[in-house]
Design a protein around this motif. Structure first.
Motif, PDB file in Angstrom:
ATOM      1  N   LEU A   1      12.214   8.168   6.632  1.00  0.00           N
ATOM      2  CA  LEU A   1      11.239   7.087   6.463  1.00  0.00           C
ATOM      3  C   LEU A   1      11.776   5.758   6.997  1.00  0.00           C
ATOM      4  O   LEU A   1      11.057   5.002   7.645  1.00  0.00           O
ATOM      5  CB  LEU A   1      10.858   6.935   4.985  1.00  0.00           C
TER       6      LEU A   1
ATOM      7  N   TRP B   1      10.276   3.719  10.187  1.00  0.00           N
ATOM      8  CA  TRP B   1       9.864   2.327  10.017  1.00  0.00           C
ATOM      9  C   TRP B   1      10.554   1.438  11.062  1.00  0.00           C
ATOM     10  O   TRP B   1       9.906   0.627  11.715  1.00  0.00           O
ATOM     11  CB  TRP B   1      10.188   1.838   8.608  1.00  0.00           C
TER      12      TRP B   1
ATOM     13  N   TRP C   1       9.123   1.902  14.456  1.00  0.00           N
ATOM     14  CA  TRP C   1       7.808   1.273  14.546  1.00  0.00           C
ATOM     15  C   TRP C   1       7.938  -0.249  14.655  1.00  0.00           C
ATOM     16  O   TRP C   1       7.256  -0.886  15.456  1.00  0.00           O
ATOM     17  CB  TRP C   1       6.960   1.658  13.328  1.00  0.00           C
TER      18      TRP C   1
ATOM     19  N   LEU D   1       4.464  -7.838  20.283  1.00  0.00           N
ATOM     20  CA  LEU D   1       4.197  -9.230  19.921  1.00  0.00           C
ATOM     21  C   LEU D   1       4.938 -10.185  20.857  1.00  0.00           C
ATOM     22  O   LEU D   1       4.372 -11.169  21.334  1.00  0.00           O
ATOM     23  CB  LEU D   1       4.608  -9.472  18.463  1.00  0.00           C
TER      24      LEU D   1
ATOM     25  N   ILE E   1       9.339 -15.700  18.573  1.00  0.00           N
ATOM     26  CA  ILE E   1       9.463 -16.037  17.156  1.00  0.00           C
ATOM     27  C   ILE E   1      10.927 -16.022  16.777  1.00  0.00           C
ATOM     28  O   ILE E   1      11.652 -15.078  17.087  1.00  0.00           O
ATOM     29  CB  ILE E   1       8.709 -15.007  16.292  1.00  0.00           C
TER      30      ILE E   1
ATOM     31  N   TYR F   1      -2.359 -12.158  14.498  1.00  0.00           N
ATOM     32  CA  TYR F   1      -1.432 -13.026  15.228  1.00  0.00           C
ATOM     33  C   TYR F   1      -2.087 -13.485  16.530  1.00  0.00           C
ATOM     34  O   TYR F   1      -2.928 -12.813  17.097  1.00  0.00           O
ATOM     35  CB  TYR F   1      -0.078 -12.351  15.455  1.00  0.00           C
TER      36      TYR F   1
ATOM     37  N   ASP G   1       4.993 -12.162  10.456  1.00  0.00           N
ATOM     38  CA  ASP G   1       4.628 -12.227  11.883  1.00  0.00           C
ATOM     39  C   ASP G   1       3.215 -11.680  12.146  1.00  0.00           C
ATOM     40  O   ASP G   1       2.793 -11.565  13.293  1.00  0.00           O
ATOM     41  CB  ASP G   1       5.679 -11.521  12.754  1.00  0.00           C
TER      42      ASP G   1
ATOM     43  N   THR H   1       1.987  -8.795  12.141  1.00  0.00           N
ATOM     44  CA  THR H   1       1.820  -7.508  12.821  1.00  0.00           C
ATOM     45  C   THR H   1       1.355  -6.421  11.854  1.00  0.00           C
ATOM     46  O   THR H   1       0.931  -5.358  12.273  1.00  0.00           O
ATOM     47  CB  THR H   1       3.127  -7.047  13.491  1.00  0.00           C
ATOM     48  N   TYR H   2       1.490  -6.668  10.563  1.00  0.00           N
ATOM     49  CA  TYR H   2       0.951  -5.727   9.572  1.00  0.00           C
ATOM     50  C   TYR H   2       0.505  -6.500   8.344  1.00  0.00           C
ATOM     51  O   TYR H   2       0.810  -7.687   8.210  1.00  0.00           O
ATOM     52  CB  TYR H   2       1.961  -4.632   9.229  1.00  0.00           C
TER      53      TYR H   2
ATOM     54  N   LEU I   1      -0.644  -0.450   3.228  1.00  0.00           N
ATOM     55  CA  LEU I   1      -0.096  -1.240   4.326  1.00  0.00           C
ATOM     56  C   LEU I   1      -0.693  -0.731   5.637  1.00  0.00           C
ATOM     57  O   LEU I   1      -0.774   0.483   5.844  1.00  0.00           O
ATOM     58  CB  LEU I   1       1.421  -1.042   4.334  1.00  0.00           C
TER      59      LEU I   1
ATOM     60  N   GLU J   1      -1.138  -1.396  10.119  1.00  0.00           N
ATOM     61  CA  GLU J   1      -0.788  -2.082  11.363  1.00  0.00           C
ATOM     62  C   GLU J   1      -1.991  -2.927  11.776  1.00  0.00           C
ATOM     63  O   GLU J   1      -3.105  -2.410  11.882  1.00  0.00           O
ATOM     64  CB  GLU J   1      -0.459  -1.041  12.437  1.00  0.00           C
TER      65      GLU J   1
ATOM     66  N   ASN K   1      -2.989  -4.418  14.668  1.00  0.00           N
ATOM     67  CA  ASN K   1      -3.674  -4.172  15.943  1.00  0.00           C
ATOM     68  C   ASN K   1      -4.570  -2.936  15.924  1.00  0.00           C
ATOM     69  O   ASN K   1      -5.607  -2.905  16.572  1.00  0.00           O
ATOM     70  CB  ASN K   1      -2.662  -4.014  17.079  1.00  0.00           C
TER      71      ASN K   1
ATOM     72  N   LEU L   1      -0.058   2.672   7.233  1.00  0.00           N
ATOM     73  CA  LEU L   1       1.395   2.837   7.317  1.00  0.00           C
ATOM     74  C   LEU L   1       1.967   3.364   6.006  1.00  0.00           C
ATOM     75  O   LEU L   1       2.772   4.279   5.992  1.00  0.00           O
ATOM     76  CB  LEU L   1       2.051   1.490   7.641  1.00  0.00           C
ATOM     77  N   LYS L   2       1.540   2.761   4.893  1.00  0.00           N
ATOM     78  CA  LYS L   2       2.102   3.108   3.592  1.00  0.00           C
ATOM     79  C   LYS L   2       1.038   2.976   2.528  1.00  0.00           C
ATOM     80  O   LYS L   2       0.075   2.233   2.679  1.00  0.00           O
ATOM     81  CB  LYS L   2       3.258   2.160   3.244  1.00  0.00           C
TER      82      LYS L   2
ATOM     83  N   ASP M   1      12.879  -5.126   1.366  1.00  0.00           N
ATOM     84  CA  ASP M   1      11.692  -4.402   1.829  1.00  0.00           C
ATOM     85  C   ASP M   1      10.824  -4.004   0.639  1.00  0.00           C
ATOM     86  O   ASP M   1      10.710  -2.825   0.308  1.00  0.00           O
ATOM     87  CB  ASP M   1      12.111  -3.152   2.618  1.00  0.00           C
TER      88      ASP M   1
ATOM     89  N   HIS N   1       9.104  -0.233  -3.268  1.00  0.00           N
ATOM     90  CA  HIS N   1       9.838  -0.232  -2.008  1.00  0.00           C
ATOM     91  C   HIS N   1       8.819  -0.044  -0.894  1.00  0.00           C
ATOM     92  O   HIS N   1       8.103   0.949  -0.858  1.00  0.00           O
ATOM     93  CB  HIS N   1      10.910   0.855  -1.960  1.00  0.00           C
ATOM     94  N   LYS N   2       8.773  -1.013   0.000  1.00  0.00           N
ATOM     95  CA  LYS N   2       7.733  -1.033   1.026  1.00  0.00           C
ATOM     96  C   LYS N   2       7.770   0.205   1.922  1.00  0.00           C
ATOM     97  O   LYS N   2       6.723   0.735   2.286  1.00  0.00           O
ATOM     98  CB  LYS N   2       7.926  -2.295   1.890  1.00  0.00           C
ATOM     99  N   ILE N   3       8.957   0.662   2.255  1.00  0.00           N
ATOM    100  CA  ILE N   3       9.094   1.741   3.228  1.00  0.00           C
ATOM    101  C   ILE N   3       9.124   3.109   2.546  1.00  0.00           C
ATOM    102  O   ILE N   3       8.555   4.078   3.037  1.00  0.00           O
ATOM    103  CB  ILE N   3      10.374   1.528   4.069  1.00  0.00           C
ATOM    104  N   LEU N   4       9.774   3.182   1.377  1.00  0.00           N
ATOM    105  CA  LEU N   4       9.946   4.480   0.703  1.00  0.00           C
ATOM    106  C   LEU N   4       8.800   4.796  -0.258  1.00  0.00           C
ATOM    107  O   LEU N   4       8.737   5.891  -0.811  1.00  0.00           O
ATOM    108  CB  LEU N   4      11.279   4.498  -0.050  1.00  0.00           C
TER     109      LEU N   4
ATOM    110  N   GLU O   1       8.230   3.906  -3.282  1.00  0.00           N
ATOM    111  CA  GLU O   1       8.659   4.221  -4.652  1.00  0.00           C
ATOM    112  C   GLU O   1       8.674   2.934  -5.469  1.00  0.00           C
ATOM    113  O   GLU O   1       9.089   1.894  -4.965  1.00  0.00           O
ATOM    114  CB  GLU O   1      10.086   4.799  -4.634  1.00  0.00           C
TER     115      GLU O   1
END
Lengths: 59, 341
Positions: free
Chosen positions: A20, A24, A27, A35, A47, B168, B211, B213-214, B226, B228, B230, B235-236, B254, B281-284, B286
């Protein structure tokens, strides 16, 4: 045996989390590049997310 | 992590926002006013008086990477608010003076500056024969001439817009709908560019990553998600056990911070002080921790731009400012320790 089973479960868990995180990061790299390209096309500076942003260096 | 309690509003908080530097925290509430506080000690700096209805939304510039540095500096002195009195107001942050008032047919439920600070979007309510809409306000021309152009109006379909944000480079608007749909609109033509239907109930909050982007959405369907920006690709997903009203992305760790809760009527007396901000946890995907304290549902969450503290605003009328302790910054999963952070 129980301990062994637990180790193998947590190994899978570790592998899953690693995957994961890698996904991430890959990505993020892709969208950050997108960007950056779009900002350049628009004639804008990249940025700067460094923590010292906005700090003026006086020499 | 002892929180600072900001007492000053007499009714429920609706939205809180840090300024770019993070030294100020703006808050809107149902008590008709917007307040500004020093975020480090919770002292109230001032009050913006003028609305004659609940203030639903407030915005200042929070992101570091706006398009033009010169306009940003001007905009950090500007504040926008939207109210149940059917107006949006532009304020001078330092003097508290109302610089301009836009009048609509219905309540203004959400307001947001564009990335270059020259425009803003205003989400207006659907009621009494008026379609729910997103109006594009020209901030720069109002400041230059003192007069407003007729705002360009988008009518999102099939259900009304409830929250919205700019992409953006102001590429498009991202809109969260009443039925749980998210969509992307061209703000110049009013055309829908893309849409997805990830939530099964009303979207309650939509906050961009630094930024843009998400972004993260929260919903009464008890999940936060979550996407993307564009592509609107998911994502999550963070699935909780209570209806969510706000979600925010942390810039250092994260994490995603979510908050919400059942309406007070349903839980009266049983859960005093039990309303929690939950850290995921944003990525996992949990859950990693909870911070309790509010006496009612958590209506709004904002993270300090430096990522070292966050604030929550409650149905209980309080704002709680939490400065993270050492443990927060050291937190990592054991297997990632060697990767370094």
């Amino acid at each position: 045996e129980d301990a062994l089973a637990q180790t193998s479960v947590s190994k899978e868990q570790i592998a899953h989390r690693r995957r994961l995180m890698d996904e991430w990061n890959a990505w993020r790299k892709r969208v950050e590049n997108e960007l950056a390209e779009e900002r350049e096309l628009a004639g804008l500076p990249p940025i700067d997310t460094r923590e010292d942003e906005g700090v003026e260096v006086i020499e | 992590m002892r929180p600072i309690l900001l007492q000053g509003h007499t009714r429920s908080l609706t939205q809180i926002k840090y300024n770019r530097e993070g030294d100020l925290l703006f808050s809107s509430a149902k008590d008709h006013v917007v307040n500004v506080w020093f975020s480090h000690n919770g002292e109230r700096l001032g009050t913006y008086n003028g609305h004659i209805g609940a203030v639903w939304t407030v915005d200042n510039i929070t992101f570091f990477n706006s398009l033009s540095p010169s306009t940003c500096i001007a905009a950090s002195k500007l504040l926008l608010s939207g109210s149940a009195d059917n107006t949006a107001k532009l304020w001078d942050v330092r003097t508290g003076k109302c610089l301009h008032t836009w009048e609509f047919h219905t309540a203004v439920k959400r307001i947001a500056f564009s990335e270059d600070d020259t425009m803003a979007l205003a989400v207006t309510e659907q009621q009494m024969g008026y379609q729910g809409a997103v109006a594009i306000l020209k901030i720069d021309s109002v400041l230059e001439t003192g007069e407003q152009d007729e705002p360009f109006v988008i009518n999102p379909e099939p259900t009304k817009a409830v929250v919205a944000a700019w992409g953006y480079l102001n590429k498009y608007l991202i809109i969260g709908h009443k039925d749980g749909m998210i969509s992307q609109y061209d703000w110049k033509t009013g055309q829908k560019l893309n849409s997805k239907h990830p939530h099964s109930d009303v979207i309650t909050d939509l906050q961009m990553s630094p930024d843009r982007t998400y972004f993260v959405t929260s919903s009464k369907d008890k999940s936060a998600q979550l996407f993307e920006s564009n592509t609107l690709n998911p994502l999550k997903k963070y699935v909780t056990d209570c209806p969510l009203i706000s979600a925010s992305i942390t810039p250092i760790q994260d994490f995603i911070i979510v908050g919400g809760g059942q309406d007070a009527m349903q839980v009266a007396g049983t859960s005093r002080g039990k309303f929690e901000c939950r850290f995921w946890h944003k990525i996992l995907e949990e859950e990693v921790g909870r911070v309790k304290g509010h006496f009612g549902p958590i209506n709004t969450i904002a993270v300090h731009p430096d990522g070292k503290s966050f604030s929550s605003g409650g149905e209980d009328g309080y704002i709680r400012v939490h400065h993270f302790d050492e443990d927060y910054f050291k937190f990592t999963y054991p297997e990632f320790q060697h990767i370094g952070a």
